[in-house]
Design an enzyme around this catalytic site. Sequence first.
Site, PDB file in Angstrom:
ATOM      1  CE  LYS A  87      -4.400  -1.346   0.192  1.00 49.01           C
ATOM      2  NZ  LYS A  87      -5.457  -0.846  -0.706  1.00 49.01           N
ATOM      3  CB  SER A 145      -0.830  -8.157  -0.725  1.00 46.33           C
ATOM      4  OG  SER A 145      -1.705  -8.831   0.162  1.00 46.33           O
TER       5      SER A 145
END
Length: 512
Positions: free
Chosen positions: A59, A313
Amino acid sequence: MRDCQDTRMLEDTVKKILQARVYEAACETPISPASFLSRRLNNRILIKREDLQPVYSFKIRGAYNKMAQLSEAQKAKGVIAASAGNHAQGLAMAAKLMGVKAVIVMPRITPDIKVQAVRARGAKVVLRGDAFSEALEHARELIAEHGYTYIPPFDDIDVIAGQGTVAMEILRQHSGPLDAIFVPVGGGGLIAGVAAYVKYLRPDIKVIGVEAEDSACLKAAMAAGERVTLDQVGVFAEGVAVAQIGEVPFAIARDLIDDVITVNTDEICAAVKDIFEDTRAVSETSGALSLAGLKKYIQQTGAKDETLVCINSGANTNFDRLQHIAERTELGEQREAILAVEIPERPGSFKKFCKTIGKRMVTEFNYRYADTEHAHIFVGVQVKPGGDDRRAVIDKLRESGYPVEDLTDNELAKLHIRHLGGGRPRKHFDEEVYRFEFPERPGALMNFLTHLPADWNISLFHYRNHGAAYGRVLVGMQVPNGDRTHVEEYFDDIGYRYWKESENPAYRLFMA
């Protein structure tokens, strides 16, 4: 054949990815070979290690790139986001590096470890509401009051471009044959960026989205041909717990992705273990999502000798969750069967039962005396992966005269029954049984009890904390006949997710 407008959108997206400013904050993460898993599954499996970013998730890429596009006037007023997850930490770090004030509005149920992580990176945290929607509404109020710029977590082309640099690195780091890339999907920012870059340069490579089966907003949108909003969203893989795919991500990715695979809780937990065994990294549940999908792809297609990449992720998980994850890994690998078996209530029955199942590891055995004739046992048995061995065990028990109920896929059994003691009540009474997700915050139980009529009696209660924003609760209630048809109206007013379990075989066999 893509039309001109679609082609222009693809080219514009790839151009933005190439121009994205991410490396002032993010690092180029390595691709790790999953050697053990590759040998086991007869494919070359590679893991893109976004868990190694400074904020332990991808992110930071999108947040920093979006902030890099802001004007000096916008930066001077500060930025804001509503987030309880990795976007909050990515934005906090990006703002700190740029010297920009950042405000993060988080629901009150956000685990303290995440609140402290955001504060440690210099952002101001505002706790508001019990759900993301309430936090987002308050963020909008603060924007109107202070003029902050909102930095979205996924529904923005500059955020998507930042996330797309993951694909740019994959193709640069692995120039050889590559059959498919598996991408975790929440709001869609990552898969939009990955799909755009990969399909523009290497259209032969499959791009496959992976979603948790209880938050599969992209799969629902692909089936409908338009974005839809899910009625309920599961929170186990909280990093991808999104009710609707983003508008911009869907516009980019809908014609580029090759498939969407959904996986369940057990399969995600097994993937967490796989990543740990090959890399010694402890992935978060949404981080392991793509590997769970990759394994399912191999199972469904029979793929062999292919090169497959999955994106880990993130690694922002609470330590308290690991116990629950470990409990479910054997089920996720289909190496354990959970069975309810009826045996005679007499000496020697357990020994005879064990002799019937043969030289297999008994992983769990729960029993409580109920009556003089029959005993119901809750038993875990180690089996070989694939399902055939589990069926063989069940068939053998039934051939030997044992009534068997397969509870391997029964959430009530796995979440609650296996941890409950006490057995059945001494006298029969009517009971309504429901399974709930309570928000992990002070007052959640009192809120539940306050909404129940005063003449309802709580006859069963079991709560488990999994280190997440929501706890799992099993509740039995004696409800007066006049209220029987209105039970769920009371629960709807409370606002907690629930499932009726009064007829669940695990409950009927062990608790009713």
